[in-house]
Design an enzyme around this catalytic site. Structure first.
Site, short mmCIF file in Angstrom:
data_model
loop_
_atom_site.label_atom_id
_atom_site.label_comp_id
_atom_site.label_asym_id
_atom_site.label_seq_id
_atom_site.Cartn_x
_atom_site.Cartn_y
_atom_site.Cartn_z
N GLU A 65 0.77 -1.15 0.05
CA GLU A 65 0.09 0.08 -0.01
C GLU A 65 0.74 1.32 0.13
O GLU A 65 0.47 2.40 -0.76
CB GLU A 65 -0.93 0.18 1.29
CG GLU A 65 -2.20 -0.91 1.01
CD GLU A 65 -2.01 -2.29 1.51
OE1 GLU A 65 -0.66 -2.54 2.08
OE2 GLU A 65 -2.74 -3.28 1.24
N HIS A 99 -9.95 -4.83 10.66
CA HIS A 99 -10.92 -4.59 9.41
C HIS A 99 -12.08 -3.79 9.55
O HIS A 99 -13.00 -3.85 8.62
CB HIS A 99 -11.06 -5.85 8.69
CG HIS A 99 -9.96 -6.89 8.09
ND1 HIS A 99 -8.76 -7.17 8.95
CD2 HIS A 99 -9.70 -6.96 6.76
CE1 HIS A 99 -7.93 -7.56 8.16
NE2 HIS A 99 -8.22 -7.55 6.84
#
Lengths: 329, 334
Positions: B66, B135
């Site tokens: 990322e 998450h």
């Protein structure tokens, strides 16, 4: 191959080229010395990372830059901007935080840019410029403009995770990016052997299959030759290349670093035996160059820098209305 | 009995895909990159069909990296392209937040206006279902905190398409916060034609009312509408504002509503501490103090990492019953 063997190679530069390189390197040297003085006098504040000692690296690499290429580096960036032909007055006025600076005084030493000269900063977060340079390379490939991106980092930056991430993508997608690791032996105060498990930084891309080479970053001729070879490799579409330039910074990490982690003798030895300007001067004279001409070059550069200093002192601070501009397009 | 023609509907997922496809057709410099966006057609199938139409040059599968690909996106934007960077979820954008804030958001200012960064960071944000603490977080207040970014969060298909097209065309970095649970929901279809676009920075009144103002974004708008239906049965007339944009914030629409209702409850799935509701409360208190009949109340997630166990998760995330209760509290406190 030693630079001394270059004389008869097709890569061998003309005397004219050597004079020009000397002028460019001395411009950086003089600029940085003046910046250091202005810092001491209180005209410049904050972080200010001088490039003195490393001049041959960027000027050597600049010989390989062509029209559409882009350049990006970290916060030790004054030399790169001058090498890109950005105006010394505009850079110095940014250091003094004035409206005549490249960022209107809103960026400072670490944050200057010139779209015109394709210089993309000037980045203050160690290593963050590596993926950005990789993205500039992606844009070159996407637009198919034959440009490559010269992405500089230091030995310290070459430990950052995002450098390895960027290397992986650059190799995977064969992006036209030349990574230059300016190894000045110290990541701030931590010496190379204390911060890198493998000290041959030309192998930084080996896990991604990126070829690399180490070169004497104090020797303009060697730097120039390595730059031309590496850039031509990258430009041919084979993907990225890592060039480690072994160099040295004479000053501390920044103006606020007294550099007590290394001995005076070490610094003096480099200055006396490996100074990039002295090495180039000797080469010019060896090739039959003219000492007086070198002196006239230094004289002109001094005048240029004096004018830049004058401009940087005289240029007004940015207007207060600038506080709220340039936040969004 | 006459049968009304049902309006055409599409899912939020389709609306997002249509927005990207239309903008990619119009501007050859727009491209999509991220994990699983190409061959896999999107981890949540948002980019379905894009690889086939636009090819691998413009729909780029990245490694799981990322920080790296966010930075590559920023560099590509500096280099004249208009990247759409997909995070599989915004939870993973924490790896890349340095590039989003320090590189994308600040460079225009640091360059004295020279170096804009036309980039969209998009992906699902907030809680999904039973996926645990790492998450399931709303990052709206994290990004909205920072000058130099625009932050947008759509609720329905019209929002999704109109705002994403606006974000792609915007010359500034835009953080575009979607919601996984909304991807499959069907809503009224956006107007056809590729020119349909919604302005960033403008809220939308989803349901007018006179007694109390509910201000929320993303999935909370749906819960607010449910709560409003419930409260209507008890004679409480609720106005629901869908913020759409978190930075810039459409304060005028909020203030006008509060001027009318004199009561306000803010809604978000994020943590309460320094959240979007905190900002809304402060703004309303500073500018609308004389119009308030009660303190602004905040409905938020609980101040805990999101638990996995079904019963605990249910307690941690706000839904319509909490909103109904908060509305009653704000009115009865008056």
């Amino acid at each position: 191959m030693s630079s001394k063997n270059l004389k008869n190679s097709p890569l061998s530069p003309s005397l004219e080229n050597l004079y020009k390189a000397y002028e460019s390197m001395y411009l950086i040297r003089r600029f940085e010395e003046k910046a250091g003085q202005l810092y001491g006098m209180g005209f410049i504040a904050g972080f200010c990372h001088l490039y003195i000692g490393q001049e041959a690296v960027v000027i050597g690499l600049q010989q390989a830059v062509t029209t559409n290429d882009s350049i990006i580096t970290s916060y030790r960036d004054h030399g790169h901007m001058l090498a890109c032909d950005m105006s010394p007055g505009g850079v110095m006025a940014e250091l003094t935080g004035r409206s005549g600076g490249y960022s209107k005084g809103k960026g400072g030493s670490m944050h200057m840019f010139s779209r015109e000269k394709k210089f993309y900063g000037g980045h203050g977060i160690v290593g963050a410029q590596v993926p950005i340079g990789t993205g500039l390379a992606l844009a070159h490939q996407y637009k198919n403009d034959n440009g490559i991106c010269f992405t500089y980092m230091g030995d310290g930056g070459s430990n950052q995770g995002q450098m390895f991430e960027a290397f992986n993508m650059a190799a995977l997608w064969k992006l036209p990016v030349l990574y230059i690791i300016e190894n000045n032996l110290y990541a701030m105060g931590t010496s190379l052997d204390r911060h890198a498990a493998v000290t041959d930084l030309s192998t930084r891309g080996s896990a991604q299959g990126i070829p690399g080479k180490s070169v004497d970053g104090m020797d303009y001729l060697a730097m120039r030759e390595a730059a031309l070879e590496a850039a031509s490799y990258v430009r041919s579409g084979k993907g990225p290349f890592v060039l480690e330039a072994k160099t040295y910074r004479y000053r501390g990490h920044s103006m606020s670093d007294p550099a007590k982690y290394r001995s005076k003798e070490e610094v003096e030895d480099i200055k006396s035996h490996h100074d990039p300007l002295s090495i180039l001067e000797a080469e010019i004279l060896r090739q039959g160059g003219d000492k007086d001409h070198l002196e006239s070059i230094t004289k002109d550069v001094k005048k240029k820098i004096d004018a830049a200093v004058e401009f940087a002192k005289e240029s007004p601070e940015p207007s207060e209305s600038e506080l709220f501009t340039d936040i969004l397009v | 009995m006459t049968v009304e023609k049902m309006p055409e509907t599409i899912t939020v997922r389709e609306a997002l895909r249509d927005a990207m496809a239309e903008e990619m057709r119009q501007n050859p410099n727009v491209f999509l990159m991220g994990e699983e966006v190409a061959e896999y057609q999107g981890a949540y199938k948002v980019s379905q069909g894009l690889l086939e139409e636009f090819g691998s040059k413009r729909v780029i599968d990245t490694p799981i990296t990322e920080a790296g690909f966010a930075g590559v996106g920023v560099g590509a934007a500096f280099g004249g392209l208009s990247p759409i960077v997909e995070f599989m979820t915004f939870n993973f954008s924490m790896q890349a937040i340095d590039q989003i804030i320090n590189s994308a958001a600040k460079t225009l200012y640091m360059s004295g206006g020279q170096m804009g960064c036309p980039i969209v960071f998009r992906g699902p944000n907030g809680s999904a279902a039973r996926v645990g603490a790492q998450h399931s977080q709303c990052f709206a207040s994290w990004y909205a905190h920072c000058p130099g970014l625009k932050v947008v969060s759509p609720y329905n298909a019209i929002d999704a398409k109109g705002l994403l097209k606006a974000a792609i065309r915007d010359p500034n970095p835009v953080v575009f916060l979607e919601n996984e649970l909304l991807y499959g929901q069907r809503f009224e279809a956006p107007p056809s034609g590729s020119d349909f676009i919604l302005p960033i920075g403008k809220a939308h009144i989803e349901r007018p009312g006179k007694d109390v103002t509910l201000v929320g974004f993303s999935i909370m708008v749906g819960y607010a509408l449910e709560a409003a239906e419930e409260l209507a049965k008890e004679g409480i007339d609720v106005e629901v504002i869908n913020l759409r944009s978190l930075r810039p914030l459409d304060l005028e629409t909020i203030f006008e509503s509060v001027r009318k209702t004199n009561h306000c409850v803010t809604l978000e799935e994020g943590f309460p501490y320094a959240g979007i509701g905190s900002e809304l409360s402060a703004q309303i208190m500073e500018h609308m103090f004389d119009f308030l009949d009660a303190p602004v109340l905040r409905v938020t997630a609980k101040d805990v990492p999101l638990p996995y166990a079904a019963n605990l998760e249910r307690l941690a995330i706000p839904r319509s019953p909490e909103i109904v209760q908060a509305v009653k509290n704000v009115l009865y406190n008056a």
